[in-house]
Design a protein around this motif. Sequence first.
Motif, PDB file in Angstrom:
ATOM      1  N   ARG A  54       9.761   0.857  -6.226  1.00 22.51           N
ATOM      2  CA  ARG A  54       8.762   0.837  -7.291  1.00 22.51           C
ATOM      3  C   ARG A  54       9.066   1.925  -8.302  1.00 22.51           C
ATOM      4  O   ARG A  54       9.253   3.092  -7.954  1.00 22.51           O
TER       5      ARG A  54
ATOM      6  N   GLY B 219      -0.334   6.249  -9.681  1.00 23.68           N
ATOM      7  CA  GLY B 219      -0.282   4.787  -9.750  1.00 23.68           C
ATOM      8  C   GLY B 219       0.844   4.291 -10.632  1.00 23.68           C
ATOM      9  O   GLY B 219       1.989   4.718 -10.507  1.00 23.68           O
ATOM     10  N   SER B 220       0.535   3.397 -11.560  1.00 25.83           N
ATOM     11  CA  SER B 220       1.564   2.778 -12.402  1.00 25.83           C
ATOM     12  C   SER B 220       2.173   3.746 -13.407  1.00 25.83           C
ATOM     13  O   SER B 220       3.158   3.420 -14.053  1.00 25.83           O
TER      14      SER B 220
ATOM     15  N   ARG C 153       0.845  -6.859  -4.560  1.00 24.22           N
ATOM     16  CA  ARG C 153      -0.308  -6.596  -3.685  1.00 24.22           C
ATOM     17  C   ARG C 153      -1.191  -7.840  -3.566  1.00 24.22           C
ATOM     18  O   ARG C 153      -1.572  -8.250  -2.472  1.00 24.22           O
TER      19      ARG C 153
ATOM     20  N   ASP D  11       2.080   2.325  -3.254  1.00 22.74           N
ATOM     21  CA  ASP D  11       1.021   2.766  -4.154  1.00 22.74           C
ATOM     22  C   ASP D  11       0.420   4.103  -3.721  1.00 22.74           C
ATOM     23  O   ASP D  11      -0.685   4.439  -4.104  1.00 22.74           O
TER      24      ASP D  11
ATOM     25  N   HIS E 152       3.540  -4.381  -9.499  1.00 25.97           N
ATOM     26  CA  HIS E 152       2.991  -3.974  -8.203  1.00 25.97           C
ATOM     27  C   HIS E 152       1.664  -4.675  -7.936  1.00 25.97           C
ATOM     28  O   HIS E 152       1.383  -5.076  -6.805  1.00 25.97           O
ATOM     29  N   ASP E 153       0.847  -4.833  -8.964  1.00 25.30           N
ATOM     30  CA  ASP E 153      -0.434  -5.525  -8.793  1.00 25.30           C
ATOM     31  C   ASP E 153      -0.230  -6.953  -8.292  1.00 25.30           C
ATOM     32  O   ASP E 153      -0.966  -7.433  -7.428  1.00 25.30           O
TER      33      ASP E 153
ATOM     34  N   GLU F   5       0.828  -1.211   0.000  1.00 23.38           N
ATOM     35  CA  GLU F   5       0.000   0.000   0.000  1.00 23.38           C
ATOM     36  C   GLU F   5       0.859   1.257   0.000  1.00 23.38           C
ATOM     37  O   GLU F   5       0.559   2.221  -0.697  1.00 23.38           O
TER      38      GLU F   5
END
Length: 168
Positions: free
Chosen positions: A101, A77-78, A128, A72, A124-125, A69
């Motif tokens: 990241r 975001g990405s 998580r 992010d 990252h997805d 978290e």
Amino acid sequence: MLDIGYALSRRFPDPPQTDYRSADVHALRHDLFCGDIYLADTAADRELSTAWGWVPVLDFAWALCDIAEELDSDPRGSRSPGPHRATLDFTESAELLRFTRRFGWVEITADWAPDDEGPLSFSHDELRREARDFLHDLVADLSDMHEGLQANPAVWSLTARFPRVPVP
């Protein structure tokens, strides 16, 4: 693909008189469920793992979800070039897991790993999703082994805070 796992230690068992139903957050995070953890890139056949026997595995799962978290936190975001950094501190040693990241990818390195090994890298997805799956699977395993743990309010709050992420 990211695989996260653990093994409980026989050298550092939980105290037999523990009431898991009422154990406080400090005990859950620091005093109970010691063992070792690993993060593995199954496609590259590489892993970062501990072999100390004293890592509180529930705390590791909790911290890993927090880190996913934290990484992010940028509203882009990405699309965010970063780098965004976070560390997981193993409190009984000076060792760290480091997370960086950039855009949608997270690189993971460990202070104890050889320098010639590159970082593990995952979306990252995926980090998580796998961190939350690991947390829920670990709580289920520990609840099967320790009567009353599933009824602990801190465990309820933890699993509600980090629900499983559906696979897209």
